[in-house]
Design a protein around this motif. Structure first.
Motif, PDB file in Angstrom:
ATOM      1  N   LEU A 134      -0.930  -7.976  -1.220  1.00  0.00           N
ATOM      2  CA  LEU A 134      -1.973  -7.449  -2.101  1.00  0.00           C
ATOM      3  C   LEU A 134      -1.733  -5.961  -2.347  1.00  0.00           C
ATOM      4  O   LEU A 134      -1.905  -5.462  -3.457  1.00  0.00           O
ATOM      5  CB  LEU A 134      -3.361  -7.653  -1.485  1.00  0.00           C
ATOM      6  N   ASN A 135      -1.324  -5.241  -1.297  1.00  0.00           N
ATOM      7  CA  ASN A 135      -1.029  -3.817  -1.465  1.00  0.00           C
ATOM      8  C   ASN A 135       0.120  -3.621  -2.449  1.00  0.00           C
ATOM      9  O   ASN A 135       0.049  -2.792  -3.360  1.00  0.00           O
ATOM     10  CB  ASN A 135      -0.709  -3.179  -0.115  1.00  0.00           C
ATOM     11  N   GLY A 136       1.187  -4.418  -2.272  1.00  0.00           N
ATOM     12  CA  GLY A 136       2.327  -4.305  -3.177  1.00  0.00           C
ATOM     13  C   GLY A 136       1.929  -4.567  -4.618  1.00  0.00           C
ATOM     14  O   GLY A 136       2.322  -3.842  -5.531  1.00  0.00           O
ATOM     15  N   ALA A 137       1.112  -5.594  -4.818  1.00  0.00           N
ATOM     16  CA  ALA A 137       0.672  -5.923  -6.173  1.00  0.00           C
ATOM     17  C   ALA A 137      -0.225  -4.818  -6.722  1.00  0.00           C
ATOM     18  O   ALA A 137      -0.111  -4.431  -7.886  1.00  0.00           O
ATOM     19  CB  ALA A 137      -0.080  -7.254  -6.170  1.00  0.00           C
TER      20      ALA A 137
ATOM     21  N   LEU B  47       2.932   0.120   6.152  1.00  0.00           N
ATOM     22  CA  LEU B  47       2.437   0.996   5.086  1.00  0.00           C
ATOM     23  C   LEU B  47       1.096   0.548   4.517  1.00  0.00           C
ATOM     24  O   LEU B  47       0.457   1.302   3.795  1.00  0.00           O
ATOM     25  CB  LEU B  47       3.487   1.107   3.966  1.00  0.00           C
ATOM     26  N   VAL B  48       0.649  -0.674   4.843  1.00  0.00           N
ATOM     27  CA  VAL B  48      -0.677  -1.102   4.369  1.00  0.00           C
ATOM     28  C   VAL B  48      -1.767  -0.249   5.008  1.00  0.00           C
ATOM     29  O   VAL B  48      -2.879  -0.148   4.479  1.00  0.00           O
ATOM     30  CB  VAL B  48      -0.916  -2.599   4.670  1.00  0.00           C
ATOM     31  N   ALA B  49      -1.453   0.396   6.137  1.00  0.00           N
ATOM     32  CA  ALA B  49      -2.435   1.298   6.743  1.00  0.00           C
ATOM     33  C   ALA B  49      -2.829   2.407   5.772  1.00  0.00           C
ATOM     34  O   ALA B  49      -3.939   2.930   5.845  1.00  0.00           O
ATOM     35  CB  ALA B  49      -1.878   1.893   8.032  1.00  0.00           C
ATOM     36  N   VAL B  50      -1.923   2.756   4.852  1.00  0.00           N
ATOM     37  CA  VAL B  50      -2.201   3.857   3.923  1.00  0.00           C
ATOM     38  C   VAL B  50      -3.397   3.551   3.003  1.00  0.00           C
ATOM     39  O   VAL B  50      -4.384   4.284   3.013  1.00  0.00           O
ATOM     40  CB  VAL B  50      -0.927   4.230   3.131  1.00  0.00           C
ATOM     41  N   PRO B  51      -3.346   2.437   2.212  1.00  0.00           N
ATOM     42  CA  PRO B  51      -4.525   2.166   1.382  1.00  0.00           C
ATOM     43  C   PRO B  51      -5.790   1.940   2.206  1.00  0.00           C
ATOM     44  O   PRO B  51      -6.881   2.313   1.763  1.00  0.00           O
ATOM     45  CB  PRO B  51      -4.144   0.901   0.604  1.00  0.00           C
TER      46      PRO B  51
ATOM     47  N   PRO C  70      -5.787   9.775  12.133  1.00  0.00           N
ATOM     48  CA  PRO C  70      -4.782   8.918  11.524  1.00  0.00           C
ATOM     49  C   PRO C  70      -4.368   9.396  10.136  1.00  0.00           C
ATOM     50  O   PRO C  70      -4.832   8.894   9.136  1.00  0.00           O
ATOM     51  CB  PRO C  70      -5.496   7.588  11.397  1.00  0.00           C
ATOM     52  N   SER C  71      -3.507  10.391  10.082  1.00  0.00           N
ATOM     53  CA  SER C  71      -3.115  10.948   8.799  1.00  0.00           C
ATOM     54  C   SER C  71      -2.124  10.022   8.091  1.00  0.00           C
ATOM     55  O   SER C  71      -1.210   9.478   8.708  1.00  0.00           O
ATOM     56  CB  SER C  71      -2.499  12.325   9.051  1.00  0.00           C
ATOM     57  N   THR C  72      -2.314   9.865   6.785  1.00  0.00           N
ATOM     58  CA  THR C  72      -1.419   8.995   6.014  1.00  0.00           C
ATOM     59  C   THR C  72      -0.005   9.568   5.980  1.00  0.00           C
ATOM     60  O   THR C  72       0.969   8.833   5.881  1.00  0.00           O
ATOM     61  CB  THR C  72      -1.925   8.819   4.576  1.00  0.00           C
TER      62      THR C  72
ATOM     63  N   THR D 180      -2.520  -0.427  11.233  1.00  0.00           N
ATOM     64  CA  THR D 180      -3.033  -1.183  10.099  1.00  0.00           C
ATOM     65  C   THR D 180      -4.304  -1.945  10.471  1.00  0.00           C
ATOM     66  O   THR D 180      -5.296  -1.908   9.743  1.00  0.00           O
ATOM     67  CB  THR D 180      -1.952  -2.155   9.595  1.00  0.00           C
ATOM     68  N   GLU D 181      -4.264  -2.608  11.620  1.00  0.00           N
ATOM     69  CA  GLU D 181      -5.456  -3.357  12.053  1.00  0.00           C
ATOM     70  C   GLU D 181      -6.643  -2.426  12.241  1.00  0.00           C
ATOM     71  O   GLU D 181      -7.748  -2.687  11.751  1.00  0.00           O
ATOM     72  CB  GLU D 181      -5.158  -4.083  13.368  1.00  0.00           C
ATOM     73  N   ALA D 182      -6.400  -1.306  12.939  1.00  0.00           N
ATOM     74  CA  ALA D 182      -7.487  -0.362  13.193  1.00  0.00           C
ATOM     75  C   ALA D 182      -8.029   0.206  11.886  1.00  0.00           C
ATOM     76  O   ALA D 182      -9.234   0.400  11.741  1.00  0.00           O
ATOM     77  CB  ALA D 182      -6.998   0.762  14.091  1.00  0.00           C
ATOM     78  N   ALA D 183      -7.127   0.434  10.924  1.00  0.00           N
ATOM     79  CA  ALA D 183      -7.567   0.992   9.651  1.00  0.00           C
ATOM     80  C   ALA D 183      -8.491   0.027   8.917  1.00  0.00           C
ATOM     81  O   ALA D 183      -9.460   0.448   8.284  1.00  0.00           O
ATOM     82  CB  ALA D 183      -6.353   1.321   8.779  1.00  0.00           C
ATOM     83  N   SER D 184      -8.209  -1.283   9.020  1.00  0.00           N
ATOM     84  CA  SER D 184      -9.083  -2.236   8.327  1.00  0.00           C
ATOM     85  C   SER D 184     -10.459  -2.245   8.980  1.00  0.00           C
ATOM     86  O   SER D 184     -11.477  -2.343   8.305  1.00  0.00           O
ATOM     87  CB  SER D 184      -8.461  -3.637   8.321  1.00  0.00           C
ATOM     88  N   VAL D 185     -10.503  -2.118  10.303  1.00  0.00           N
ATOM     89  CA  VAL D 185     -11.793  -2.029  10.984  1.00  0.00           C
ATOM     90  C   VAL D 185     -12.517  -0.760  10.543  1.00  0.00           C
ATOM     91  O   VAL D 185     -13.725  -0.776  10.287  1.00  0.00           O
ATOM     92  CB  VAL D 185     -11.599  -2.048  12.521  1.00  0.00           C
ATOM     93  N   GLY D 186     -11.773   0.337  10.412  1.00  0.00           N
ATOM     94  CA  GLY D 186     -12.370   1.584   9.957  1.00  0.00           C
ATOM     95  C   GLY D 186     -12.949   1.461   8.558  1.00  0.00           C
ATOM     96  O   GLY D 186     -14.041   1.955   8.282  1.00  0.00           O
ATOM     97  N   ALA D 187     -12.216   0.784   7.671  1.00  0.00           N
ATOM     98  CA  ALA D 187     -12.698   0.632   6.298  1.00  0.00           C
ATOM     99  C   ALA D 187     -13.959  -0.230   6.261  1.00  0.00           C
ATOM    100  O   ALA D 187     -14.929   0.091   5.564  1.00  0.00           O
ATOM    101  CB  ALA D 187     -11.602   0.004   5.427  1.00  0.00           C
ATOM    102  N   VAL D 188     -13.968  -1.321   7.043  1.00  0.00           N
ATOM    103  CA  VAL D 188     -15.170  -2.155   7.087  1.00  0.00           C
ATOM    104  C   VAL D 188     -16.319  -1.367   7.710  1.00  0.00           C
ATOM    105  O   VAL D 188     -17.453  -1.405   7.228  1.00  0.00           O
ATOM    106  CB  VAL D 188     -14.897  -3.464   7.872  1.00  0.00           C
ATOM    107  N   GLY D 189     -16.003  -0.604   8.771  1.00  0.00           N
ATOM    108  CA  GLY D 189     -17.027   0.221   9.409  1.00  0.00           C
ATOM    109  C   GLY D 189     -17.644   1.211   8.441  1.00  0.00           C
ATOM    110  O   GLY D 189     -18.864   1.392   8.412  1.00  0.00           O
TER     111      GLY D 189
END
Lengths: 191, 463
Positions: free
Chosen positions: A57-60, B70-74, B166-168, B274-283
């Motif tokens: 999804l990120n890539g897209a 790199l998904v941690a970035v978004p 967690p800097s990008t 990446t996992e922690a970042a998704s928890v952060g975004a939901v939080g």
């Protein structure tokens, strides 16, 4: 001039639509990745296809939104000289940049990616991970979508430059006029 | 002429040519790619570059598009934008200011601490400095702060995002350095190298980050003692005082817990970044929802902003890939290798020279461009000289942060100028930041003298 301005409007409309649509994938990444985390740490299960999904999804997203970001002037510039410049100067810079930098980049990526993507289509390539997502060929196609949308926006920028240099920037949509191109709210620019 | 020499000359010219062309102001990502293609074409005409090498591009691109790290970035960008758009960040600062308001310099210290906490937001220097400037500059000026101190504090704490996890920036750097490190170790015959991860870089950057925050706080305290008029106390009216505890519990504790738990779970090795970042975004979304701020409009603004910032950063990476292919195949990496290994003084001088180049590049380019251009061509040489990859990543972060603060070209200063009121003279911003540039130089010297400050924590965590 009117025809050119109409072209700018049309292309910006397309990229704005796609940009707004694919921006939602950022929420999708959050939701899918969070689901994977909950499954792993709470229920001690996991699905490989879901782990592929949020990565893809990120890539897209970042490829599909690139043209929209260009339209919104979100791509960083070294603006020591650009920012204080007159609209006509900015138009010349964008014209030169599109013709000599952006378009060749799009062309090269297109030429060298096309065989890569068609090969992937020919055997409907899936994820390299066992139990992963099908349809890697669709993700690979986003490289093509990326250059096409970017080149399209490049065409719009070229037309915009011509309109501005022709002294008719009043014909452009508000978000595309150099005088107020920055700091517009997010929903502006949808032609 | 010797084709190798022609290639190396072209590669060198390309590096400087790009800098020249960037100054005209076309978006960096495409200028990088476009100018590289032009030099590639010249190289082709002179028979020193084979365009079929561009066949490597789609593979690289799909590599970035399918990178789990790199998904941690978004995700972190989403979290930061959400905290900002839902006014959680602003409330955090205002509450913190009330808490420390009775102290001289208290408001300044709050700005520094909040700056450090929000460092996560985006890592894009401009965005953080603008946010901090918009929220805290008016508050500090209203409180009667010396504009020099106020602007210095904002620029310094707004650029902490380069270094504080967690800097990008650290995510990209960790991803690049881990790949380069394993190649270098393989080439050295070490077939089971200790891997370098983004988590290691976060752990390594933590103490230096705290050290910088500590230095800024000490300076503010020093000003409060020696020059009380520069940072007067802002006492809270008694009627607001009894609400303060409630405000702290509502506005300050929850975002603080969120940020600490995200960081803690990465450093503790419980979750990947990446996992922690998704928890952060939901939080962040939950915090916004609890304040009735999670409207459709805010959600839409957040997704659009997060998506376009992410795209912008990744597209620079795509453009820089064209540069590194052309540069490398024309023999540029040989040139860099010969240059860096011929320096007297070995690895330390080589690092110092690379840092100097990055520092100067920082006058015109933002972090991502610099690391995407410089790290791939110099890190292989530096790591082969036994420079610690984690230490290298952290020192690059602090160095770039310093560059963004240094007048008259510092990036942070331009952005703050953009949002500062017109009656505030530019000279105040320049003067205000100078003490902080000195603090940065002290910090870099300490990190050079005592690299253990960086390497101790990652090794402790790794066991």
């Amino acid at each position: 001039m009117r025809a050119l301005a109409f072209g700018v409007r049309a292309i910006c409309g397309v990229n704005a639509l796609i940009g707004h649509l694919f921006s939602w994938l950022s929420l999708g990444i959050v939701v899918v990745c969070f689901t994977v985390v909950v499954q792993r740490y709470v229920f001690a299960t996991s699905f490989v296809w879901m782990q592929d999904l949020y990565v893809w999804l990120n890539g897209a997203m970042f490829t599909a939104v690139a043209g929209f970001a260009l339209m919104r002037n979100d791509h960083v510039r070294v603006d020591i000289f650009y920012r204080p410049a007159k609209p006509e100067t900015k138009a010349i810079v964008d014209l030169i940049g599109c013709v000599f930098f952006l378009m060749p980049f799009c062309a090269i990526v297109y030429i060298y990616s096309m065989p890569f993507v068609t090969r992937s289509w020919s055997f409907t390539e899936g994820s390299a991970n066992v139990g992963g997502m099908p349809g890697l060929y669709i993700l690979k196609s986003f490289i093509i979508a990326f250059v096409v949308l970017l080149a399209l926006q490049g065409v719009a920028m070229i037309m915009r430059s011509i309109v501005v240099l022709g002294g008719r920037s009043d014909l452009l949509p508000a978000s595309q006029r150099y005088e107020n191109a920055t700091n517009l709210p997010d929903d502006e620019g949808v032609a | 002429m010797d084709p190798i020499l022609i290639g190396e000359i072209l590669a060198g010219l390309m590096f400087f040519g790009i800098i020249g062309f960037l100054l005209i102001g076309f978006p960096v990502a495409f200028t990088l790619a476009g100018v590289s293609l032009m030099f590639g074409a010249v190289g082709m005409a002179l028979g020193v570059f084979d365009p079929s090498n561009f066949g490597a591009l789609p593979n690289r691109y799909i590599g970035f598009m399918t990178s789990e790290v790199l998904v941690a970035v978004p995700l972190f960008i989403f979290m930061g934008v959400m905290l900002e758009r839902s006014n959680i960040a602003e409330q955090l600062l205002l509450t913190m200011a009330k808490l420390f308001g009775n102290l001289r310099g208290g408001l300044g210290m709050s700005v520094i601490i909040v700056g450090a906490m929000l460092a996560a937001s985006t890592g894009v220097v401009g965005a953080t400095v603008v946010t901090m400037g918009l929220i805290s500059l008016p508050a500090m000026l209203r409180a009667g702060y010396d504009p020099k101190l106020a602007t210095g504090v904002i620029c310094a704490s707004g650029t902490l995002g380069q270094i504080i996890p967690p800097s990008t920036v650290l995510i990209f750097m960790g991803d690049m350095l881990s790949g380069i490190n394993s190649q270098v170790q393989m080439a050295k015959g070490n077939f089971a190298p200790t891997p370098v991860s983004v988590g290691d870089l976060f752990a390594g950057a933590l103490l230096p980050g705290f050290m910088l925050v500590g230095l800024y706080l000490l300076y503010t305290i020093f000003k409060a003692i020696t020059d009380p008029a520069s940072c007067p106390a802002t006492p809270v009216p008694p009627e607001e005082k009894k609400d303060l505890l409630r405000e702290v519990m509502v506005s300050l504790v929850p975002p603080m817990l969120l940020i600490l738990s995200v960081l803690g779970s990465i450093l503790g090795g419980i979750a990947t970044p990446t996992e922690a970042a998704s928890v952060g975004a939901v939080g962040a979304m939950i915090l916004a929802a609890l304040r009735w701020r999670l409207s459709f409009s805010i959600l839409r603004q957040t997704t659009v902003t997060a998506a376009t910032i992410t795209s912008m950063v990744f597209i620079i990476l795509l453009g820089a890939s064209v540069f590194s292919i052309v540069f490398r195949l024309m023999g540029g990496d040989n040139l860099v290798h010969e240059f860096l290994t011929s320096l007297p003084g070995g690895a330390l001088t080589a690092v110092a020279v690379v840092m100097l180049i990055m520092f100067v590049l920082g006058f015109i380019l933002d972090t991502f461009e610099i690391i995407f251009i410089v790290i791939p061509i110099t890190a292989p040489v530096l790591l082969a000289l036994d420079v610690d990859p984690v230490w290298l990543g952290v020192i690059v972060g602090v160095n770039l942060q310093t560059s963004f603060l240094t007048p008259p070209f510092g990036f942070a200063l331009f952005y703050l100028r953009g949002v500062a009121p017109d009656h505030l003279p530019t000279s105040a911003i320049y003067k205000g930041v100078i003490p902080f540039v000195f603090l940065q130089v002290i910090a870099i010297s300490i990190l050079f003298a005592f690299p253990q400050i960086v390497t101790w924590l990652p090794r402790l965590i790794a066991g």
